[in-house]
Design an enzyme around this catalytic site. Structure first.
Site, short mmCIF file in Angstrom:
data_model
loop_
_atom_site.label_atom_id
_atom_site.label_comp_id
_atom_site.label_asym_id
_atom_site.label_seq_id
_atom_site.Cartn_x
_atom_site.Cartn_y
_atom_site.Cartn_z
CD GLN A 133 -7.39 33.97 20.93
OE1 GLN A 133 -6.23 34.33 21.08
NE2 GLN A 133 -8.25 33.93 21.93
CG ASN A 158 0.81 33.57 23.13
OD1 ASN A 158 1.01 34.61 23.75
ND2 ASN A 158 -0.23 32.78 23.36
CD GLU A 159 -0.53 32.22 27.35
OE1 GLU A 159 -1.29 31.26 27.18
OE2 GLU A 159 -0.85 33.23 28.00
#
Ligand code: BGC
Length: 424
Positions: free
Chosen positions: A22, A160-161
């Site tokens: 990101q 993550n997630e």
């Protein structure tokens, strides 16, 4: 709420988070880059140079520390570290070593995520997050990364997630359709580019099958074991997408089912970990047939959901109850152009953390999402989650009032500065 809390323990981690894809830019060897560029992509725009954090990390880390934060959470990019299966890049590992050293220089604790959504392209070509060999591949990468970087890592997050794909399916955004991924044109196109059959494409964020549940869980466990083998004392956990799942009218059964599938079974799987990372943005209210419509006049964030900072307190309590391990808030934040709205959101959220601590719940830190306005996956650069604005023409960074406010909270370990116009 004004005045100060005395309830934040010494060493409580106050931070901001980012994720490699990101912010870094140029992540060309990842599946994310591929999915952004295939015909029919559902990504609003490609990540491109993102905010060039790969080159600007020194200034970025200095800025985060200067605002008062004590912690930086960021992720390693597997696609850079292992660009081809079994071939590790010493240069990429050295890069992340310099990032960690910069954190040390500035006195920031480091929370490092080994996998934040994106994977090397070769992993997808080899079956991705449904392939039974992925746990050992992930463990091998965790081993190399920890051998090279582990002495500078304070807290390790494996995946993550892992549960996000199930949440997305329940709320009908970008999830796996009942007819399967092969029918989704951009996924089928990506499979074509990778030279695999359309029904074998299994990217992390878009795969919510039962085999994927097993592969993600086994990967977490194998990754944890690899990290612990190198550094037994390093706290290791995974970070979950924990929405506050609520029942609207007639929605009790549905909400219970979603809560079980999306939150509880992942929290139960965290019981052997050193902590569980909680990532909450708000709530989802279910009626009998799916998401309940938003109440008339609801104030929404840039993702079109209602603004509900109270969700964090609820999910911390749920996580602590179900997982029974310490909780670390690894993400929490709001997508808005209106920073005053963000500041009010953060204040309520932090207050919820204080109330959990006051009830004796073991919360180790609060890490806001996100340090900088950045690439918000399928939505592109439009949503603004950042505490620091970025001009993408010049890459100039400008902290918003919310960054100064939360940095002040960090500096005083929770002695919350009064909001403008309120008595101290
Ligand atoms: C993810 C982040 C994302 C954020 C806001 C979480 O799902 O970990 O990568 O940007 O939520 O949507």
């Amino acid at each position: 709420m004004t005045g100060s809390h005395t309830s934040f323990p010494d060493g409580f981690l106050w931070g901001v988070a980012t994720a490699a894809h990101q912010v870094e830019g140029g992540n060309v060897n990842s599946d994310g880059w591929l999915l952004e560029h295939v015909p029919g992509t559902i990504f609003a725009e490609p990540s491109g140079d993102a905010i060039d954090h790969y080159h600007r990390y020194r200034e970025d880390i200095a800025l985060i520390a200067s605002l008062g934060f004590t912690t930086y959470r960021f992720s390693l990019e597997w696609a850079r570290i292992e660009p081809e299966e079994g071939r590790f890049s010493a240069a990429a590992l050295d890069h992340y070593r310099r990032v960690l050293e910069a954190c040390r220089e500035h006195g920031l604790a480091t929370v490092v995520t080994y996998h934040h959504f994106t994977s090397p392209r070769w992993l997808l070509a080899a079956g991705g997050w449904e392939d039974p060999r992925t746990p050992e591949r992930f463990a091998r990468y965790c081993d190399k990364a920890t051998a090279h970087l582990g002495d500078l890592i304070d807290v390790a997050c494996t995946l993550n997630e892992p549960n996000l794909a199930w949440l997305l399916r329940e709320i009908g955004i970008g999830g796996e359709p009942p007819e399967g991924r092969a029918g989704v044109p951009f996924l089928a196109a990506a499979a074509g580019r990778l030279g695999i059959a359309a029904d074998r494409i299994a990217p992390f964020q878009f795969t919510s099958s039962e085999p994927a549940f097993e592969v993600k869980l086994a990967s977490h466990r194998a990754g944890r074991a690899a990290i612990k083998a190198r550094r037994p004392e390093l706290p290791v956990g995974w970070t979950l997408a924990n929405s506050d799942i609520q029942a609207g009218e007639g929605g009790t059964d549905r909400a219970d089912r979603v809560r079980r599938e999306v939150n509880e079974r992942f929290l139960e799987a965290s019981r052997e970990d050193d902590f569980v990372g909680i990532q909450t943005y708000g709530r989802h209210v279910f009626g009998p047939d799916g998401l309940a419509p938003l109440p008339e006049g609801a104030v929404t964030n840039q993702m079109g959901e209602d603004i509900y900072p109270q969700g964090l307190e609820a999910t911390i309590r749920e996580a602590s109850r179900v997982a029974g391990v310490p909780v670390l808030v690894t993400e929490n934040g709001l997508a808005t152009e209106d920073d005053a709205e963000r500041l009010a959101y953060l204040e309520t959220a932090v207050s919820g953390v204080a109330s959990c601590l006051a009830d004796g719940i073991d919360v180790r830190g609060y890490i806001a999402w996100t340090a900088f306005d950045n690439f918000e996956w399928i939505f592109g650069f439009r949503p603004k989650f950042g505490l620091i604005a970025v001009n993408r023409e010049t890459q100039a960074r400008t902290p918003k009032p919310s960054a100064h406010w939360l940095g002040g909270v960090a500096r005083t370990n929770g002695a919350l500065p009064a909001l403008e116009g309120q008595p101290a």
